[in-house]
Design a protein around this motif. Structure first.
Motif, PDB file in Angstrom:
ATOM      1  N   ASN A  31       0.854  -1.179   0.000  1.00  0.00           N
ATOM      2  CA  ASN A  31       0.000   0.000   0.000  1.00  0.00           C
ATOM      3  C   ASN A  31       0.890   1.229   0.000  1.00  0.00           C
ATOM      4  OD1 ASN A  31      -1.800   2.119   0.719  1.00  0.00           O
ATOM      5  ND2 ASN A  31      -2.971   0.809   2.091  1.00  0.00           N
ATOM      6  N   GLN A  33       0.298   5.615  -0.164  1.00  0.00           N
ATOM      7  CA  GLN A  33      -0.659   6.715  -0.242  1.00  0.00           C
ATOM      8  C   GLN A  33       0.079   8.046  -0.168  1.00  0.00           C
ATOM      9  OE1 GLN A  33      -4.144   6.174   2.391  1.00  0.00           O
ATOM     10  NE2 GLN A  33      -3.537   4.022   2.629  1.00  0.00           N
ATOM     11  N   PHE A  35      -0.580  12.162   0.910  1.00  0.00           N
ATOM     12  CA  PHE A  35      -1.430  13.037   1.705  1.00  0.00           C
ATOM     13  C   PHE A  35      -0.958  14.480   1.561  1.00  0.00           C
ATOM     14  CE2 PHE A  35      -3.640   9.820   4.221  1.00  0.00           C
ATOM     15  CZ  PHE A  35      -2.780   8.738   4.127  1.00  0.00           C
ATOM     16  N   GLN A  37      -1.129  17.970   3.874  1.00  0.00           N
ATOM     17  CA  GLN A  37      -1.494  18.625   5.131  1.00  0.00           C
ATOM     18  C   GLN A  37      -1.519  20.122   4.881  1.00  0.00           C
ATOM     19  OE1 GLN A  37       1.059  18.131   8.648  1.00  0.00           O
ATOM     20  NE2 GLN A  37      -0.796  18.046   9.895  1.00  0.00           N
ATOM     21  N   LEU A  43      -5.200  16.871   7.423  1.00  0.00           N
ATOM     22  CA  LEU A  43      -4.578  15.875   6.547  1.00  0.00           C
ATOM     23  C   LEU A  43      -5.614  15.328   5.576  1.00  0.00           C
ATOM     24  CD1 LEU A  43      -2.521  14.168   9.309  1.00  0.00           C
ATOM     25  CD2 LEU A  43      -1.509  14.817   7.133  1.00  0.00           C
ATOM     26  N   ASN A  45      -6.314  12.832   2.226  1.00  0.00           N
ATOM     27  CA  ASN A  45      -5.826  11.740   1.401  1.00  0.00           C
ATOM     28  C   ASN A  45      -5.949  12.126  -0.075  1.00  0.00           C
ATOM     29  OD1 ASN A  45      -5.795   9.143  -0.092  1.00  0.00           O
ATOM     30  ND2 ASN A  45      -5.660   8.288   1.975  1.00  0.00           N
ATOM     31  N   LEU A  46      -4.816  12.092  -0.781  1.00  0.00           N
ATOM     32  CA  LEU A  46      -4.803  12.452  -2.198  1.00  0.00           C
ATOM     33  C   LEU A  46      -4.939  11.217  -3.094  1.00  0.00           C
ATOM     34  CD1 LEU A  46      -1.879  15.042  -2.223  1.00  0.00           C
ATOM     35  CD2 LEU A  46      -4.343  15.524  -2.170  1.00  0.00           C
ATOM     36  N   TYR A  48      -4.432   6.708  -3.275  1.00  0.00           N
ATOM     37  CA  TYR A  48      -4.016   5.360  -2.896  1.00  0.00           C
ATOM     38  C   TYR A  48      -3.418   4.766  -4.160  1.00  0.00           C
ATOM     39  CZ  TYR A  48      -4.561   0.301  -2.469  1.00  0.00           C
ATOM     40  OH  TYR A  48      -4.351  -1.055  -2.491  1.00  0.00           O
ATOM     41  N   PHE A  86       2.881  14.311   2.272  1.00  0.00           N
ATOM     42  CA  PHE A  86       3.444  13.105   2.867  1.00  0.00           C
ATOM     43  C   PHE A  86       3.179  11.898   1.977  1.00  0.00           C
ATOM     44  CE2 PHE A  86       4.759  14.570   6.959  1.00  0.00           C
ATOM     45  CZ  PHE A  86       3.865  15.567   7.339  1.00  0.00           C
ATOM     46  N   ASN A  95       1.475  -5.693   8.333  1.00  0.00           N
ATOM     47  CA  ASN A  95       0.146  -5.873   8.918  1.00  0.00           C
ATOM     48  C   ASN A  95      -0.653  -4.580   9.032  1.00  0.00           C
ATOM     49  OD1 ASN A  95      -1.900  -7.465   9.916  1.00  0.00           O
ATOM     50  ND2 ASN A  95      -1.186  -7.354  12.034  1.00  0.00           N
ATOM     51  N   TYR A  96      -0.870  -3.924   7.906  1.00  0.00           N
ATOM     52  CA  TYR A  96      -1.742  -2.741   7.799  1.00  0.00           C
ATOM     53  C   TYR A  96      -1.190  -1.503   8.481  1.00  0.00           C
ATOM     54  CZ  TYR A  96      -5.074  -6.217   6.218  1.00  0.00           C
ATOM     55  OH  TYR A  96      -5.681  -7.240   5.546  1.00  0.00           O
ATOM     56  N   LYS A  97       0.074  -1.511   8.887  1.00  0.00           N
ATOM     57  CA  LYS A  97       0.652  -0.328   9.511  1.00  0.00           C
ATOM     58  C   LYS A  97       1.378   0.504   8.466  1.00  0.00           C
ATOM     59  CE  LYS A  97       2.648  -2.964  12.643  1.00  0.00           C
ATOM     60  NZ  LYS A  97       3.403  -3.421  13.833  1.00  0.00           N
ATOM     61  N   LEU A  98       0.992   1.769   8.367  1.00  0.00           N
ATOM     62  CA  LEU A  98       1.625   2.677   7.412  1.00  0.00           C
ATOM     63  C   LEU A  98       2.804   3.402   8.053  1.00  0.00           C
ATOM     64  CD1 LEU A  98      -1.384   4.403   5.598  1.00  0.00           C
ATOM     65  CD2 LEU A  98       0.230   2.799   4.619  1.00  0.00           C
ATOM     66  N   PHE A 100       5.225   6.668   7.534  1.00  0.00           N
ATOM     67  CA  PHE A 100       5.222   7.946   6.828  1.00  0.00           C
ATOM     68  C   PHE A 100       6.641   8.441   6.576  1.00  0.00           C
ATOM     69  CE2 PHE A 100       0.913   9.809   6.678  1.00  0.00           C
ATOM     70  CZ  PHE A 100       0.223   8.778   7.291  1.00  0.00           C
ATOM     71  N   GLY A 101       6.813   9.103   5.430  1.00  0.00           N
ATOM     72  CA  GLY A 101       8.009   9.887   5.222  1.00  0.00           C
ATOM     73  C   GLY A 101       7.922  11.191   6.006  1.00  0.00           C
TER      74      GLY A 101
ATOM     75  N   TYR B  33      -6.479   4.041  14.172  1.00  0.00           N
ATOM     76  CA  TYR B  33      -5.057   4.286  14.437  1.00  0.00           C
ATOM     77  C   TYR B  33      -4.890   5.555  15.269  1.00  0.00           C
ATOM     78  CZ  TYR B  33      -4.700   1.311  10.245  1.00  0.00           C
ATOM     79  OH  TYR B  33      -4.822   0.298   9.321  1.00  0.00           O
ATOM     80  N   TYR B  35      -1.759   8.333  15.740  1.00  0.00           N
ATOM     81  CA  TYR B  35      -0.449   8.822  15.320  1.00  0.00           C
ATOM     82  C   TYR B  35      -0.117  10.069  16.134  1.00  0.00           C
ATOM     83  CZ  TYR B  35      -0.348   5.994  11.029  1.00  0.00           C
ATOM     84  OH  TYR B  35      -0.304   4.960  10.119  1.00  0.00           O
ATOM     85  N   LEU B  43       4.753  11.828  10.814  1.00  0.00           N
ATOM     86  CA  LEU B  43       3.744  11.137  11.612  1.00  0.00           C
ATOM     87  C   LEU B  43       4.265   9.757  11.998  1.00  0.00           C
ATOM     88  CD1 LEU B  43       1.813  12.823   9.293  1.00  0.00           C
ATOM     89  CD2 LEU B  43       0.168  11.999  10.961  1.00  0.00           C
ATOM     90  N   LEU B  45       3.319   6.115  14.160  1.00  0.00           N
ATOM     91  CA  LEU B  45       2.228   5.303  14.681  1.00  0.00           C
ATOM     92  C   LEU B  45       2.469   4.955  16.146  1.00  0.00           C
ATOM     93  CD1 LEU B  45      -0.402   3.740  14.017  1.00  0.00           C
ATOM     94  CD2 LEU B  45       1.062   1.782  13.436  1.00  0.00           C
ATOM     95  N   TYR B  48      -2.565   0.832  17.113  1.00  0.00           N
ATOM     96  CA  TYR B  48      -3.698   0.708  16.221  1.00  0.00           C
ATOM     97  C   TYR B  48      -4.615  -0.419  16.691  1.00  0.00           C
ATOM     98  CZ  TYR B  48      -1.651  -3.340  13.751  1.00  0.00           C
ATOM     99  OH  TYR B  48      -1.142  -4.571  13.418  1.00  0.00           O
ATOM    100  N   LYS B  98      -7.612   3.106   2.132  1.00  0.00           N
ATOM    101  CA  LYS B  98      -7.164   4.479   2.280  1.00  0.00           C
ATOM    102  C   LYS B  98      -7.315   4.916   3.735  1.00  0.00           C
ATOM    103  CE  LYS B  98      -8.112   7.401  -1.027  1.00  0.00           C
ATOM    104  NZ  LYS B  98      -8.811   8.236  -2.056  1.00  0.00           N
ATOM    105  N   LEU B  99      -6.379   5.761   4.152  1.00  0.00           N
ATOM    106  CA  LEU B  99      -6.377   6.262   5.518  1.00  0.00           C
ATOM    107  C   LEU B  99      -7.004   7.648   5.537  1.00  0.00           C
ATOM    108  CD1 LEU B  99      -5.143   4.900   8.060  1.00  0.00           C
ATOM    109  CD2 LEU B  99      -3.217   6.461   7.815  1.00  0.00           C
ATOM    110  N   PHE B 100      -7.905   7.877   6.509  1.00  0.00           N
ATOM    111  CA  PHE B 100      -8.546   9.173   6.665  1.00  0.00           C
ATOM    112  C   PHE B 100      -8.345   9.624   8.109  1.00  0.00           C
ATOM    113  CE2 PHE B 100     -10.608   9.476   2.612  1.00  0.00           C
ATOM    114  CZ  PHE B 100     -10.770   8.166   2.217  1.00  0.00           C
ATOM    115  N   PHE B 101      -8.017  10.910   8.263  1.00  0.00           N
ATOM    116  CA  PHE B 101      -7.642  11.434   9.568  1.00  0.00           C
ATOM    117  C   PHE B 101      -8.712  12.330  10.179  1.00  0.00           C
ATOM    118  CE2 PHE B 101      -3.259  10.212  10.222  1.00  0.00           C
ATOM    119  CZ  PHE B 101      -2.830   9.861   8.962  1.00  0.00           C
TER     120      PHE B 101
END
Lengths: 110, 110
Positions: A31, A33, A35, A37, A43, A45-46, A48, A86, A95-98, A100-101, B33, B35, B43, B45, B48, B98-101
């Motif tokens: 995955n 994505q 974003f 901010q 934040l 989401n732009l 996926y 981001f 396991n579904y953990k994102l 971030f840069g 989640y 963050y 960001l 984590l 979660y 997709k992640l939404f904050f």
């Protein structure tokens, strides 16, 4: 170790200019994505985009998973595009953990 | 906004006091989640959840605990707040990959 690196860290543009933001990642991903901010901290989401290319208005994104990078293109930039962009990645096995840069700070001047 | 509400929006507390932040969602999302966002770190984590009473640690979980007794609520607790936990805390949900904050909570520990 596992890393997500974004470049450039800062970018200043005049309104109407185009830009390319880059995200490099260190391992295979499930995955990815992008974003935005905004200056008020919200934040959004732009995209996926774990692979391939997508477009949404003036923004488009391309991910080349085999070469471990993603690009975000902003065309005809507007002052409202200012903020931090981001990239976030879910590495295979995480396991579904994102992860971030650290982001690219974009300033668009009128 | 994916129906996410964070409370409080702002909080100032003293070192050593317990603090609980709440994230509430209205759309029955399974994954939630927490963050934190700090200058120079992007960001990161904290914890979660992948269902009621199912939680796991993120990369910066020390000093934090979470609970999810109902699908709609995900609570983040600082058992004894420290100045290093001064940060902006964001809750997020996952919908269709997709992640939404949420809007974030500004926490200051004095």
């Amino acid at each position: 170790g596992i890393q997500v690196e974004q470049s450039p860290p800062d970018l200043i543009l005049q309104e109407g200019a185009n830009s390319t933001l880059r995200c490099n990642f260190s391992d295979s991903v499930n995955n990815l994505q992008w974003f935005h901010q905004n200056p008020w901290g919200q934040l959004i989401n732009l995209f996926y985009i774990p692979s391939g290319t997508k477009q949404n208005g003036r923004l488009s994104a391309t991910t080349v998973a085999t070469e471990r990078y993603s690009l975000l293109y902003i065309s005809s930039s507007q002052t409202t595009d200012s903020g931090v962009y981001f990239c976030a990645v879910e590495f295979v096995g995480s396991n579904y953990k994102l992860t971030f840069g650290k982001g690219t700070l974009l300033t668009v001047n009128p | 906004d994916a129906g996410i509400t964070q409370s409080p929006r702002h909080k100032v507390t003293e070192t050593g006091t317990p603090v609980t932040l709440r994230c509430h969602q209205t759309e029955n999302h399974r994954y939630m989640y927490w963050y934190r966002q700090d200058p120079g770190h992007g960001l990161r984590l904290i914890h979660y959840s992948y269902g009621v009473k199912d939680t796991d640690k993120g990369e910066v979980s020390d000093g934090y605990s979470v609970s999810r007794s109902k699908t709609e609520d995900f609570l983040l607790t600082l058992e004894s707040a420290t100045s290093s936990q001064t940060s902006v805390y964001f809750c997020a949900i996952s919908e269709k990959e997709k992640l939404f904050f949420g809007s974030g909570t500004q926490l200051s520990v004095l």
